[in-house]
Design an enzyme around this catalytic site. Structure first.
Site, PDB file in Angstrom:
ATOM      1  N   LYS A  15      46.196  46.537  42.653  1.00 43.81           N
ATOM      2  CA  LYS A  15      45.512  45.411  42.019  1.00 43.81           C
ATOM      3  C   LYS A  15      46.466  44.558  41.061  1.00 43.81           C
ATOM      4  CE  LYS A  15      40.975  47.477  42.699  1.00 43.81           C
ATOM      5  NZ  LYS A  15      40.158  48.411  42.134  1.00 43.81           N
ATOM      6  N   GLN A  49      37.197  50.930  36.836  1.00 46.38           N
ATOM      7  CA  GLN A  49      37.740  51.576  37.936  1.00 46.38           C
ATOM      8  C   GLN A  49      36.860  52.764  38.030  1.00 46.38           C
ATOM      9  OE1 GLN A  49      40.312  50.669  40.296  1.00 46.38           O
ATOM     10  NE2 GLN A  49      39.415  52.401  41.405  1.00 46.38           N
ATOM     11  N   ASP A  71      32.975  42.896  39.712  1.00 46.30           N
ATOM     12  CA  ASP A  71      32.798  43.604  40.780  1.00 46.30           C
ATOM     13  C   ASP A  71      31.324  43.457  40.960  1.00 46.30           C
ATOM     14  OD1 ASP A  71      34.270  45.536  41.836  1.00 46.30           O
ATOM     15  OD2 ASP A  71      34.039  47.039  40.399  1.00 46.30           O
TER      16      ASP A  71
END
Ligand code: NAD
Length: 285
Positions: free
Chosen positions: A52, A96, A119
């Site tokens: 990422k 994460q 997210d």
């Protein structure tokens, strides 16, 4: 023989658009930035995080990595989130998963400012999604990427039977809302579902996000169905495989995503795209 959905190629198109948008925002003095918070040494998470980071830098997005040891306390992480919420150079915050066991990831997720929640896991953003609100808010990247793939391949949603296997807050639940908002008839299955195969055979669109290698094969699929494989499983041989037995399923499905090269690249491309969306919304509304 199914048409293979090329997630890599579509992701490349999205990434090109994203880097152009970044260049345009830069001219206005806006420099999109993402922060990824990671705790512990889980090797898969470290690889995802590094990928990422590399992709963001390549597209011109500022990326910072906040790495904490496995024994980090909840208060330390909450203090980091608070700092990032207030940091004007950061538009997107991603924590994460999985987090170490002493961390309640719901508390961490809830602490992320809804405007920076890339997210889409903050209850406010999830609530907007389930209420089908017509405003700008982030949506979980894997589901948003899947919707984009379905759109790109002209898959009809209205009135179609969709079966989603997997009920997670990151994949299954947001997909349920997105597809329901698109007027599909959605059924969601999980570990406790009985007679899964009978259910999946009714699906015009089957989305599998269980994390079980080869849970689904040709016998579980309706002929001509669209099959989206979200699973990423590392076999003992080191080979990466999805939740669908691709070789048999591709003979029966109408459209199918491969693993790797399907949903995975779309998730990262969508993450980058949504980081730029967040920057744009924060500065321009
Ligand atoms: P999770 O572990 O949070 O949830 C798994 C879900 O699958 C649960 O709801 C469970 O009830 C269901 N399930 C498990 N075994 C089942 C079975 N035998 N029959 C029916 N249902 C079953 O997982 P998650 O975070 O949603 O991820 C699912 C998979 O998708 C994993 O392989 C993960 O690595 C992958 N994933 C891929 C991407 C991507 O970008 N490609 C993104 C997120 C997750």
């Amino acid at each position: 023989m199914a048409t293979i959905i090329d997630g890599r190629s579509l992701a490349k198109t999205i990434n090109t658009q994203t880097s152009k948008r970044v260049a345009k925002l830069n001219q206005q003095g806006i420099h999109p930035g993402i922060a990824v918070v990671i705790a512990g040494d889980d090797s898969a998470s470290l690889i995802y995080t590094r990928n990422k980071h590399k992709k963001a830098m390549k597209l011109g997005i500022n990326s910072v990595l906040k790495k904490y040891p496995f024994n980090v306390s909840q208060d330390e992480l909450l203090a980091e989130i608070d700092k990032l919420n207030k940091d004007d150079s950061i538009d997107a915050i991603l924590v994460q998963q999985p987090m170490p066991p002493q961390i309640d990831s719901r508390i961490i997720t809830n602490a992320i400012s809804p405007e920076k929640d890339v997210d889409g896991l903050n209850p406010l953003n999830l609530g907007k999604l389930f209420a089908n609100q017509n405003t700008n808010y982030p949506i979980a990247c894997t589901p948003r990427g899947i919707m984009r793939m379905l759109e790109e391949y002209n898959v009809k949603l209205k009135g179609q039977n969709v079966v989603i296997i997997g009920r997670s807050i990151l994949v299954g639940k947001p997909l349920l809302a997105l597809l329901n908002n698109a007027d599909a008839t959605v059924t969601m299955a999980g570990r406790s579902t009985t007679n899964l195969s009978r259910l999946t055979q009714t699906a015009d669109i089957l989305i599998v996000a269980a994390g079980v290698p080869h849970l689904i094969s040709a016998k579980d699929i309706k002929a001509g169905a669209t099959v989206i494989d979200v699973g990423i499983n590392r076999l003992s041989t080191g080979k990466l495989t999805g939740d669908v037995d691709f070789d048999s399923a591709k003979e029966k499905a109408g459209l199918i995503t491969p693993v790797p090269g399907g949903v995975g690249p779309m998730t990262i491309a969508t993450l980058m795209e949504q980081t730029v969306d967040l920057a744009q919304w924060r500065h321009h509304g």
